[in-house]
Design a protein around this motif. Structure first.
Motif, PDB file in Angstrom:
ATOM      1  N   GLN A 198       0.833  -1.206   0.000  1.00 45.13           N
ATOM      2  CA  GLN A 198       0.000   0.000   0.000  1.00 45.13           C
ATOM      3  C   GLN A 198       0.864   1.252   0.000  1.00 45.13           C
ATOM      4  O   GLN A 198       1.644   1.482   0.917  1.00 45.13           O
ATOM      5  CB  GLN A 198      -0.920  -0.022   1.231  1.00 45.13           C
ATOM      6  CG  GLN A 198      -1.950   1.070   1.243  1.00 45.13           C
ATOM      7  CD  GLN A 198      -2.141   1.647   2.634  1.00 45.13           C
ATOM      8  OE1 GLN A 198      -1.182   1.923   3.353  1.00 45.13           O
ATOM      9  NE2 GLN A 198      -3.379   1.834   3.010  1.00 45.13           N
ATOM     10  N   GLY A 232      -4.163   4.723  -4.523  1.00 46.05           N
ATOM     11  CA  GLY A 232      -4.237   5.537  -5.735  1.00 46.05           C
ATOM     12  C   GLY A 232      -4.857   4.847  -6.927  1.00 46.05           C
ATOM     13  O   GLY A 232      -4.894   5.419  -8.013  1.00 46.05           O
ATOM     14  N   THR A 254     -10.798   3.952  -1.842  1.00 43.05           N
ATOM     15  CA  THR A 254     -11.411   5.219  -2.241  1.00 43.05           C
ATOM     16  C   THR A 254     -12.387   5.043  -3.411  1.00 43.05           C
ATOM     17  O   THR A 254     -13.445   5.676  -3.439  1.00 43.05           O
ATOM     18  CB  THR A 254     -10.300   6.234  -2.594  1.00 43.05           C
ATOM     19  OG1 THR A 254      -9.494   6.418  -1.422  1.00 43.05           O
ATOM     20  CG2 THR A 254     -10.858   7.563  -3.039  1.00 43.05           C
TER      21      THR A 254
END
Ligand SMILES: Cc1cc2nc3c(=O)[nH]c(=O)nc-3n(C[C@H](O)[C@H](O)[C@H](O)COP(=O)(O)O)c2cc1C
Length: 380
Positions: A198, A232, A254
């Motif tokens: 990560q 990302g 996200t």
């Protein structure tokens, strides 16, 4: 799966029994049964974010996933690592500060937050907690995971090594999330089956190394153990890039925050959709550890205060009363809203299945573009 769905299979598809190499990050408290099941049902791997769940709730949530899908899924917990309870603060201070509860400078911060944001008295007594996630909580969570025969176990922060023999004996795959090469080696030595590398772009607790630099280094360090890239990645170009870096899939948080299945206030989902790539900030405010959030004025106030964070678990004694007061006052904008730099790519409210599907389509287009650059006349 319709016949037009492109096929993009890697080793983790075989290991995890999934169609697409896309894993829902075990986000606590956002990845609950509804989102977990939706991602699994769409052909990825849903992972329950169980860090804050007690054993009864965890069992109920596992069963709720199974009511919604028969496909594989995972459970993610926080392993013990430097947690502390507010009771630790009651030990006599060694640096001359008074013992017995929060030091005055933190109480002053709570008062300042109340005044600045017009909140009801924020400095209500903190609810003492038994050290937060980790420790005994983790042991009880693992017992439930074993009893319920959850297909995949995932962990963050600590090392799953002590639990690996029992998990493997029960036929459970073990994934561990790391932010550097040292920890990647450590979890693999402990028997972990898949490493999640990560990068700092990630939402939630995050390290210092960017995904682009981290993934290939972890891939090299732990080969032949498969690596999944996180941080990302919110569309198929990111998935294709992760594969180009040597990863075998992606772990995304996200990207799923604004889905209807995510357990997040509607207003916070809107903040994710509205956020650009520069609208996140790493802070220790909410947990004592570095956590990337969609920025807000409370984070700015904390960061400009110059105060150091307390250990994980104890930091809650500072921030939880403020969070409760913010909710009471309807200041949802001050509530913790973990999110990564990829928030700038989340521009609409799509379902989890649409997110997965789009990611697979875009990734195969991106990989085809790369293939075309090689000048080969026929794609294999
Ligand atoms: C709202 C939120 C909550 C999170 N909670 C956890 C958690 O409980 N356990 C965990 O392993 N990671 C957690 N994370 C980190 C994710 O697992 C994941 O590494 C990260 O979301 C990946 O980067 P991305 O946000 O750019 O997709 C959380 C992330 C977010 C955004």
């Amino acid at each position: 799966m319709t016949t037009s769905t492109p096929v993009l299979r890697t080793r983790i598809c075989e290991l995890l029994g999934i169609e697409h190499p896309i894993v829902l990050a075990g986000m606590s408290p956002v990845s609950r049964a509804e989102l977990t099941a939706a991602v699994s049902e769409a052909g990825g791997l849903g992972v329950l974010g169980a860090a804050a769940m007690g054993p009864d709730e965890l069992r109920q949530q596992i069963r709720a996933v199974r009511e919604r899908t028969s496909k594989p899924f995972g459970v993610d917990i926080l392993l013990p690592n430097a947690t502390a309870s507010v009771e630790d603060l009651r030990q006599p201070a060694t640096d001359g500060r008074p013992a017995g509860g929060l030091p005055e400078e933190y109480l002053a911060f709570q008062r300042e937050a109340a005044t600045t944001f017009g909140l009801p008295e924020a400095a209500s007594p903190a609810r003492p907690r038994g050290g937060g996630p980790g420790g005994e909580t983790a042991k009880r969570q693992v017992e439930v995971i074993l009893e319920e025969r959850v297909p995949v176990f995932a962990s963050v922060l600590g090392n799953p090594a002590p639990f690996v023999p029992a998990l493997h004996a029960a036929g459970i795959m073990v994934m561990a999330l790391v932010g550097n090469v040292k920890n990647a080696r450590r979890v693999v030595e402990g028997g972990c089956d898949i490493v999640v590398a990560q990068g700092t772009e990630a939402g939630g607790h995050t390290g210092r190394v960017g995904t682009m630099a981290l993934v290939p280094q972890v891939v090299d360090a732990v080969a032949p153990v498969p690596v999944v890239a996180a941080g990302g990645v919110a569309d198929g170009r990111g998935l294709a890039a992760a594969i180009a870096l040597g990863a075998e899939g992606v772990w995304c948080g996200t990207a799923f925050l604004a889905t209807p299945e995510a357990a997040l206030d509607d207003e916070l989902k809107e903040r994710v959709v509205a956020a650009g790539e520069e609208d996140t900030r790493i802070t220790r405010l909410y947990s004592g550890k570095t956590m990337r959030n969609i920025n807000n004025p409370l984070i700015d106030l904390w960061e400009s205060s110059g105060l150091g964070a307390l250990p994980m678990g104890a930091q809650g004694a500072i921030v939880e009363p403020i969070q409760r007061a913010a909710r009471e006052a309807g200041r949802i904008d001050l509530i913790r809203n973990a999110g990564g730099q990829a928030a700038g790519m989340v521009t609409s409210r799509r379902s989890a299945a649409e997110v997965v599907r789009a990611m697979v389509d875009e990734a195969s287009e991106a990989l085809a573009r790369l293939w075309d650059l090689t000048g080969e006349p026929v794609r294999p």
